[in-house]
Design an enzyme around this catalytic site. Structure first.
Site, PDB file in Angstrom:
ATOM      1  N   HIS A  11       0.887  -1.317  -0.019  1.00  0.00           N
ATOM      2  CA  HIS A  11       0.023  -0.192  -0.093  1.00  0.00           C
ATOM      3  C   HIS A  11       0.911   1.137   0.102  1.00  0.00           C
ATOM      4  O   HIS A  11       0.297   2.267   0.339  1.00  0.00           O
ATOM      5  CB  HIS A  11      -1.034   0.105   1.164  1.00  0.00           C
ATOM      6  CG  HIS A  11      -2.125  -1.009   0.893  1.00  0.00           C
ATOM      7  ND1 HIS A  11      -3.295  -0.568   0.745  1.00  0.00           N
ATOM      8  CD2 HIS A  11      -2.168  -2.458   1.383  1.00  0.00           C
ATOM      9  CE1 HIS A  11      -4.150  -1.783   0.590  1.00  0.00           C
ATOM     10  NE2 HIS A  11      -3.482  -2.787   0.778  1.00  0.00           N
ATOM     11  N   THR A  12       2.017   1.131  -0.533  1.00  0.00           N
ATOM     12  CA  THR A  12       2.931   2.306  -0.622  1.00  0.00           C
ATOM     13  C   THR A  12       2.966   2.806  -2.039  1.00  0.00           C
ATOM     14  O   THR A  12       3.279   3.855  -2.254  1.00  0.00           O
ATOM     15  CB  THR A  12       4.464   1.893  -0.387  1.00  0.00           C
ATOM     16  OG1 THR A  12       4.781   0.687  -0.820  1.00  0.00           O
ATOM     17  CG2 THR A  12       4.655   1.746   1.043  1.00  0.00           C
ATOM     18  N   ASP A  13       2.529   2.128  -2.874  1.00  0.00           N
ATOM     19  CA  ASP A  13       2.500   2.524  -4.493  1.00  0.00           C
ATOM     20  C   ASP A  13       1.694   3.627  -4.900  1.00  0.00           C
ATOM     21  O   ASP A  13       2.020   4.680  -5.540  1.00  0.00           O
ATOM     22  CB  ASP A  13       2.308   1.191  -5.436  1.00  0.00           C
ATOM     23  CG  ASP A  13       1.028   0.573  -5.231  1.00  0.00           C
ATOM     24  OD1 ASP A  13       0.254   0.819  -4.201  1.00  0.00           O
ATOM     25  OD2 ASP A  13       0.583  -0.090  -6.062  1.00  0.00           O
ATOM     26  N   ALA A  45      -5.693 -14.681  -4.855  1.00  0.00           N
ATOM     27  CA  ALA A  45      -4.799 -15.010  -3.644  1.00  0.00           C
ATOM     28  C   ALA A  45      -3.862 -13.755  -3.500  1.00  0.00           C
ATOM     29  O   ALA A  45      -2.919 -14.005  -2.907  1.00  0.00           O
ATOM     30  CB  ALA A  45      -3.899 -16.398  -4.279  1.00  0.00           C
ATOM     31  N   LEU A  89      -1.746 -12.305  -5.701  1.00  0.00           N
ATOM     32  CA  LEU A  89      -0.769 -12.534  -6.404  1.00  0.00           C
ATOM     33  C   LEU A  89      -0.515 -11.960  -7.743  1.00  0.00           C
ATOM     34  O   LEU A  89      -0.127 -12.515  -8.754  1.00  0.00           O
ATOM     35  CB  LEU A  89      -0.308 -14.156  -6.721  1.00  0.00           C
ATOM     36  CG  LEU A  89      -0.230 -14.958  -5.591  1.00  0.00           C
ATOM     37  CD1 LEU A  89      -0.070 -16.293  -5.544  1.00  0.00           C
ATOM     38  CD2 LEU A  89       0.962 -14.447  -4.623  1.00  0.00           C
ATOM     39  N   SER A  95      -3.170 -11.857 -10.228  1.00  0.00           N
ATOM     40  CA  SER A  95      -3.637 -12.574 -11.605  1.00  0.00           C
ATOM     41  C   SER A  95      -4.226 -11.748 -12.451  1.00  0.00           C
ATOM     42  O   SER A  95      -4.168 -11.819 -13.502  1.00  0.00           O
ATOM     43  CB  SER A  95      -4.783 -13.527 -10.866  1.00  0.00           C
ATOM     44  OG  SER A  95      -5.954 -12.946 -10.386  1.00  0.00           O
ATOM     45  N   SER A  96      -5.215 -10.773 -12.108  1.00  0.00           N
ATOM     46  CA  SER A  96      -5.730  -9.875 -12.959  1.00  0.00           C
ATOM     47  C   SER A  96      -4.667  -8.895 -13.694  1.00  0.00           C
ATOM     48  O   SER A  96      -4.823  -8.788 -15.001  1.00  0.00           O
ATOM     49  CB  SER A  96      -6.536  -9.076 -12.303  1.00  0.00           C
ATOM     50  OG  SER A  96      -6.069  -8.023 -11.365  1.00  0.00           O
ATOM     51  N   ASP A 133       1.991  -3.842  -9.369  1.00  0.00           N
ATOM     52  CA  ASP A 133       1.618  -4.995  -9.973  1.00  0.00           C
ATOM     53  C   ASP A 133       2.207  -5.213 -11.536  1.00  0.00           C
ATOM     54  O   ASP A 133       2.854  -6.104 -11.873  1.00  0.00           O
ATOM     55  CB  ASP A 133       0.213  -5.606  -9.751  1.00  0.00           C
ATOM     56  CG  ASP A 133      -0.182  -5.724  -8.305  1.00  0.00           C
ATOM     57  OD1 ASP A 133       0.759  -5.820  -7.496  1.00  0.00           O
ATOM     58  OD2 ASP A 133      -1.237  -6.063  -8.136  1.00  0.00           O
TER      59      ASP A 133
END
Length: 384
Positions: free
Chosen positions: A36-38, A125, A127, A129-130, A174
């Site tokens: 939650h830093t991005d 999860a 990770l 995926s989207s 991501d």
């Protein structure tokens, strides 16, 4: 198990009656530290994992979109590139549709296409995926339409797709990891200017293993918890008179505690201390290796649990059980409210760590977690 390149292309031809123009893949990611830093213009340290989304794609001479996946029961989805509607997009198709929409918003004409998706990145999860789907799709379209997008452009386009089409207020971590990663390295990303430094992360060479513990508690960034945390961060920055919480230092926290309400201060404190932990983790990886970062992983989880309040009982149990089983550090990873934890452990202790987590979940009456190891992998690429 992900399909091989030739098998995916063959499946595509069986569905659509013609061979694809190519096959592209993009990986999911694990965030080693920096949660939650991005979106606060701070620092993150993710790496791409050896779980990927793959798309076989063929451009069409009309504006028709036909999309199918190898998983789920959604069936063949059709749409029109001239009439994309975010309110009616469903399931995984939101992600390629969002990419097409975002490219159109940049003024790029996107023709119709046929697309077949396969993925072994666990969904829900934590990770990414989207984002793996989005990065595979935008990589394919960038090549097939000769759009000439730089990687920084693709990062921002997929973020816009996620924010404005999908409706998830995520940052750029991501897709940056998925598009810019290299094997054996973590991606040290400055989310203010998109500058990247690749930091060696060779757990295997240090006699360690990084385990992902998928709690099977699904999460969604489009739901309220993620958005409310972002709103708290924006409020904190406004009250403190800074552009973003990136501009608040550790030395500013004492003064901030007197200016903010208790909940907003806790949210701010997490972001400020997490940025500091990212910087210290990078320093330790470059100077001492991965065996030195365990305490920072532990501290990161405590901050997410207590200050940002994005953990859950299953994640806390996974972290505690992994540590009791011999891990040198563990933390939840991803947006929170479910998803996965990671545990860094001596390779020889992997069986004990797995057993400790599985036993703890069984005793608590939780569904059995999915536990697997990952290693830093390559970013998005064309396969055929």
């Amino acid at each position: 198990m992900i399909l091989g390149t030739n098998e995916l292309a063959s499946r595509f031809e069986g569905v659509f009656g013609v061979a694809p123009d190519g096959v592209w893949q993009a990986p999911g990611r694990v965030n080693l530290i920096g949660e939650h830093t991005d979106y606060n213009e701070g620092f993150v340290l993710p790496f791409a994992i050896d779980r990927t989304a793959r798309v076989a794609v063929r451009l069409r001479p009309d504006s028709t979109l036909r999309m199918l996946s190898t998983f789920g029961n959604q069936g063949l989805t059709t749409a029109d590139t001239g009439a994309l509607d975010r309110s009616t997009a469903r399931g995984w198709t939101k992600y390629p549709l969002g990419v097409i929409w975002a490219l159109q918003q940049r003024g790029l004409p996107i023709p119709g296409l046929d697309l077949l998706l396969d993925s072994d990145v666990p969904r829900g999860a934590g990770l990414a995926s989207s984002h793996a789907i989005q990065c595979a799709v935008i990589s394919a379209l960038n090549t097939l339409t000769a759009a000439g997008l730089r990687v920084e452009d693709m990062v921002l386009a997929t973020q816009r797709a996620e924010n404005e089409f999908v409706g998830a207020p995520t940052g750029i971590m991501d897709q940056s990891a998925s598009l810019r990663a290299t094997p054996g390295h973590a991606v040290f990303l400055d989310c203010r200017d998109q500058s990247v430094r690749l930091v060696p992360f060779d757990a295997e060479g240090a006699g360690l293993v990084l385990l992902v513990i998928d709690t099977r508690v699904s999460h969604s960034h489009a739901e309220g918890g993620y958005g409310s945390r972002r709103e708290s961060c924006e409020l904190g920055a406004e009250v403190l008179g800074v552009k973003a919480l990136r501009d608040v230092g550790m030395e500013d926290l004492e003064e901030a505690s007197g200016l903010l309400d208790a909940e907003t201060f806790r949210r701010v404190r997490h972001v400020v201390t997490e940025n500091d932990r990212v910087l210290r983790t990078v320093g330790l990886l470059e100077a001492a290796g991965p065996e030195a970062i365990g305490p920072l992983l532990d501290a990161s989880h405590a901050s997410m649990r207590d200050d940002f309040e994005i953990s859950c009982a299953e994640l806390d149990l996974a972290v505690d059980a992994a540590r009791s089983g011999g891990a040198i550090g563990a933390r939840m990873t991803g947006g929170g409210f479910g998803g996965s934890a990671i545990a860094l452990a001596p390779a020889g202790a992997e069986p004990q760590v797995r057993a400790a987590v599985e036993r703890a979940f069984a005793q608590a009456g939780y569904a059995a977690p999915d536990i697997f190891s990952v290693r830093p992998a390559a970013g998005a690429m064309r396969l055929a």
